[in-house]
Design an enzyme around this catalytic site. Structure first.
Site, PDB file in Angstrom:
ATOM      1  N   ARG A 140      11.509   3.959   3.366  1.00 46.87           N
ATOM      2  CA  ARG A 140      11.098   2.897   4.293  1.00 46.87           C
ATOM      3  C   ARG A 140      12.333   2.053   4.575  1.00 46.87           C
ATOM      4  NH1 ARG A 140       5.990  -1.009   4.497  1.00 46.87           N
ATOM      5  NH2 ARG A 140       5.193   0.980   5.207  1.00 46.87           N
TER       6      ARG A 140
ATOM      7  N   ARG B  82       0.799  -1.221   0.000  1.00 48.44           N
ATOM      8  CA  ARG B  82       0.000   0.000   0.000  1.00 48.44           C
ATOM      9  C   ARG B  82       0.836   1.277   0.000  1.00 48.44           C
ATOM     10  NH1 ARG B  82      -2.808  -3.844   2.265  1.00 48.44           N
ATOM     11  NH2 ARG B  82      -0.914  -4.167   3.427  1.00 48.44           N
ATOM     12  N   THR B  83       1.799   1.353   0.918  1.00 50.40           N
ATOM     13  CA  THR B  83       2.499   2.630   1.114  1.00 50.40           C
ATOM     14  C   THR B  83       3.289   3.033  -0.135  1.00 50.40           C
ATOM     15  OG1 THR B  83       2.650   2.061   3.441  1.00 50.40           O
ATOM     16  CG2 THR B  83       4.016   3.868   2.699  1.00 50.40           C
TER      17      THR B  83
ATOM     18  N   LYS C 279      24.646  -5.438  -2.831  1.00 50.36           N
ATOM     19  CA  LYS C 279      26.116  -5.615  -2.871  1.00 50.36           C
ATOM     20  C   LYS C 279      26.751  -4.973  -1.644  1.00 50.36           C
ATOM     21  CE  LYS C 279      26.167  -5.154  -7.897  1.00 50.36           C
ATOM     22  NZ  LYS C 279      26.487  -4.183  -8.948  1.00 50.36           N
TER      23      LYS C 279
ATOM     24  N   HIS D 162       5.570   5.726  11.576  1.00 47.51           N
ATOM     25  CA  HIS D 162       4.976   5.693  10.236  1.00 47.51           C
ATOM     26  C   HIS D 162       3.993   6.874  10.167  1.00 47.51           C
ATOM     27  CE1 HIS D 162       3.597   4.267   6.494  1.00 47.51           C
ATOM     28  NE2 HIS D 162       3.179   3.053   6.805  1.00 47.51           N
TER      29      HIS D 162
HETATM   30  N1  ASP Z   1       1.719  -1.536   6.932  1.00 49.10           N
HETATM   31  C1  ASP Z   1       2.009  -1.075   8.263  1.00 49.10           C
HETATM   32  C2  ASP Z   1       3.488  -0.838   8.448  1.00 49.10           C
HETATM   33  O1  ASP Z   1       4.224  -0.882   7.501  1.00 49.10           O
HETATM   34  C3  ASP Z   1       1.429  -1.937   9.316  1.00 49.10           C
HETATM   35  C4  ASP Z   1       1.940  -3.347   9.381  1.00 49.10           C
HETATM   36  O2  ASP Z   1       2.847  -3.731   8.658  1.00 49.10           O
HETATM   37  O3  ASP Z   1       1.390  -4.089  10.196  1.00 49.10           O
HETATM   38  O4  ASP Z   1       3.927  -0.581   9.537  1.00 49.10           O
END
Ligand code: ASP
Length: 306
Positions: A105, A55-56, A83, A133
């Site tokens: 991320r 999703r993100t 690497k 987040h």
């Molecule tokens: N998608 C969210 C996160 O990346 C929640 C999860 O992974 O549970 O933190």
């Protein structure tokens, strides 16, 4: 306006409200036939994803594209990271390419803070380890406000694996800034009192989900993050589900107007029953749609879009 969004603590109430209001304007545009705005034309947004995401990553990409930015997607798999290239060297490469914003991320808590020292552009935290987040918290707050009309005084129960949840941490910070009352619910092993106290003194803790539900406007179920667990925190999945899972029977204890949230990905049948996840009270799909509007607002405001 702030330059980076590394933590929900970067946001005071006025800035957070400006982001939510701007997101509402962005959402109104998404109903148009042509969804694109020229606001970030000629600007470059890099999505730097060292950890898996569905999703993100898609949401940030859609948001940047709708604002007409040039988008570069970088995933650690298939790059020089495999690497052994360090985050700093990758940052210097992005810097040389003139990234105006880097969305990161990373499995290491604090990676966005380090990155902000090495690049000139804005840094947006899209999830760092068990830390934070912030855009998830913003899209959750947006969803609550649009469904229930307010955040001030709203009673929000955040349920489950708080210890490993960056979603919980960012939500506690943002929601308490915006006047909501947060109760953390789960087994004591997953909500150590010192962790709860360090997060916010305004937050309450309960180990009894059934007692909290009748007085909640929002119940946010967290994924049990087994991939981050080195110890065993509960006897069995069945036992966890019996005490802290949201099934139809438990959902009936909520007030009529209350909503059920989950950031995804869900462990259906563990923290949330499939019938609950798919019920009209569930805002799970709405949260995903709202994520694009909220991330458009964040990129637009951080980059000073026109
Ligand atoms: N998608 C969210 C996160 O990346 C929640 C999860 O992974 O549970 O933190």
């Amino acid at each position: 306006m702030i330059k980076h969004l590394r933590s929900a603590a970067d946001l005071d109430a006025a800035t957070a409200t400006l982001i939510l209001d701007t997101a509402a304007e962005m959402a109104a545009l998404s109903g148009r036939e042509v969804k694109k705005l020229p606001a970030l034309r000629g600007r470059t947004v890099v999505n730097l994803f060292y950890e898996d995401s569905t999703r993100t990553r898609i949401s940030f990409e859609a948001a940047a594209k709708r604002l007409s930015a040039d988008v570069i997607n970088f995933s650690a798999k298939g790059s020089s990271v495999s690497k052994g290239e360090s985050l700093k060297d990758t940052a210097l490469t992005l810097q040389a390419m003139g990234a105006d914003a880097v969305v990161i991320r990373h499995s290491a808590s604090g990676a966005p803070h380090r990155l902000a020292n090495w690049v000139d552009g804005s840094v947006v935290n899209a999830g760092d380890g068990t830390h934070e987040h912030p855009t998830q918290a913003l899209l959750d707050a947006y969803t609550m406000r649009s469904r229930l009309g307010r955040l001030d005084g709203l009673k929000v129960a955040i349920v489950g694996d708080v210890l490993h949840s960056r979603v919980a941490r960012s939500n506690v910070l943002l929601l308490t800034t915006l006047g909501a009352q947060v109760t953390l619910v789960g087994p004591p092993t997953l909500i150590p009192l010192d962790v709860a106290a360090a997060l916010s003194e305004k937050t309450q803790v309960s180990y009894d989900l059934d007692a909290v539900l009748p007085d909640s406007d929002v119940v946010m179920m967290l994924r049990v993050q087994t991939e981050r667990m080195q110890d065993s925190y509960f006897p069995s999945a069945r036992e966890y589900s019996r005490r802290y899972g949201l099934d139809m029977l438990r959902m009936r204890k909520l007030p009529e107007h209350a909503i059920v949230m989950h950031p995804g990905p869900m462990n259906r049948g563990m923290e949330i029953a499939p019938e609950v996840a798919d019920s009209p009270r569930s805002t799970i799909v709405e949260q995903v749609a709202n994520g694009v509007s909220v991330r458009m607002a964040v990129l637009y405001l951080l980059l000073g879009g026109k």
